[in-house]
Design an enzyme around this catalytic site. Structure first.
Site, short mmCIF file in Angstrom:
data_model
loop_
_atom_site.label_atom_id
_atom_site.label_comp_id
_atom_site.label_asym_id
_atom_site.label_seq_id
_atom_site.Cartn_x
_atom_site.Cartn_y
_atom_site.Cartn_z
N ILE A 1 33.79 31.88 50.22
CA ILE A 1 32.50 32.46 49.85
C ILE A 1 32.59 33.98 49.66
O ILE A 1 31.79 34.56 48.91
CB ILE A 1 31.42 32.06 50.91
N GLU B 1 37.94 33.22 62.25
CA GLU B 1 36.47 33.25 62.26
C GLU B 1 35.89 31.84 62.39
O GLU B 1 34.91 31.64 63.11
CB GLU B 1 36.01 33.88 60.94
N VAL B 2 36.48 30.88 61.69
CA VAL B 2 35.96 29.51 61.69
C VAL B 2 36.96 28.59 62.40
O VAL B 2 38.11 28.46 61.95
CB VAL B 2 35.71 29.01 60.25
N HIS C 1 42.14 26.00 58.50
CA HIS C 1 42.12 26.26 57.06
C HIS C 1 43.30 27.14 56.73
O HIS C 1 43.66 28.02 57.50
CB HIS C 1 40.81 26.94 56.62
P1 5GP Z 1 39.25 33.00 58.98
O1 5GP Z 1 38.94 34.43 59.36
O2 5GP Z 1 38.68 32.02 59.97
O3 5GP Z 1 40.69 32.78 58.69
O4 5GP Z 1 38.54 32.78 57.58
C1 5GP Z 1 37.31 32.16 57.42
C2 5GP Z 1 36.96 32.26 55.96
O5 5GP Z 1 35.87 31.41 55.71
C3 5GP Z 1 36.54 33.66 55.51
O6 5GP Z 1 37.41 34.11 54.47
C4 5GP Z 1 35.11 33.48 55.03
O7 5GP Z 1 34.81 34.25 53.89
C5 5GP Z 1 35.03 31.99 54.76
N1 5GP Z 1 33.71 31.40 54.96
C6 5GP Z 1 32.90 31.58 56.03
N2 5GP Z 1 31.77 30.86 55.88
C7 5GP Z 1 31.89 30.20 54.69
C8 5GP Z 1 31.05 29.29 53.99
O8 5GP Z 1 29.96 28.93 54.42
N3 5GP Z 1 31.51 28.82 52.81
C9 5GP Z 1 32.73 29.19 52.29
N4 5GP Z 1 33.08 28.65 51.11
N5 5GP Z 1 33.55 30.04 52.93
C10 5GP Z 1 33.14 30.54 54.11
#
Ligand code: 5GP
Length: 122
Positions: free
Chosen positions: A36, A101-102, A106
């Protein structure tokens, strides 16, 4: 350590169809969709459909079929996006030090521009 999966994380909601996504590819065990907040012209997230928190959790506990499907889907996405020629980067952040973050596994597939050195000094 044992991982505990939180079924209320945002990617679990995407998998349940509770929030929309821009799907790039979907298979039996894997979903890929556009980030996103893209940090490069190509920025795709690839997630397993199963409840895994991090890559090592998945690599340890997922079935052979899930792992094969996930790995082959990464290859298929690279082909579809056409990143093999110019190069690309795969990142998987895990936990606090990895600034995840999530909390649903992924990998980020990034490409479409020069991506610089792997890590910035903090
Ligand atoms: P992390 O920091 O966990 O590796 O990355 C999480 C990623 O998820 C971030 O790049 C963020 O932009 C993406 N993200 C967070 N919420 C959403 C969402 O609701 N939809 C999509 N498509 N990406 C998301």
């Amino acid at each position: 350590m044992a991982y505990t999966y939180d079924p209320e994380n945002i990617f679990a909601k995407i998998l349940r169809g509770e929030i929309p996504n821009r799907t790039v590819m979907e298979t039996e065990h894997t979903l890929a969709f556009e980030d996103i907040y893209p940090q490069a012209p190509i920025h795709v997230l690839v997630i397993p459909k199963g409840p895994y928190v991090t890559y090592d959790h998945f690599a340890s506990d997922a079935s052979d079929a899930e792992i094969l499907d996930y790995t082959r889907t990464v290859a298929a996405i690279c082909k579809k996006l056409g990143v093999e020629g110019d190069g690309w980067r795969m990142i998987s952040n895990a936990g606090q030090n990895g600034v995840q973050e999530v909390p649903h596994l992924h990998v980020h597939i990034l490409g479409g521009r020069g991506l610089g050195r792997m890590l910035a000094k903090v």
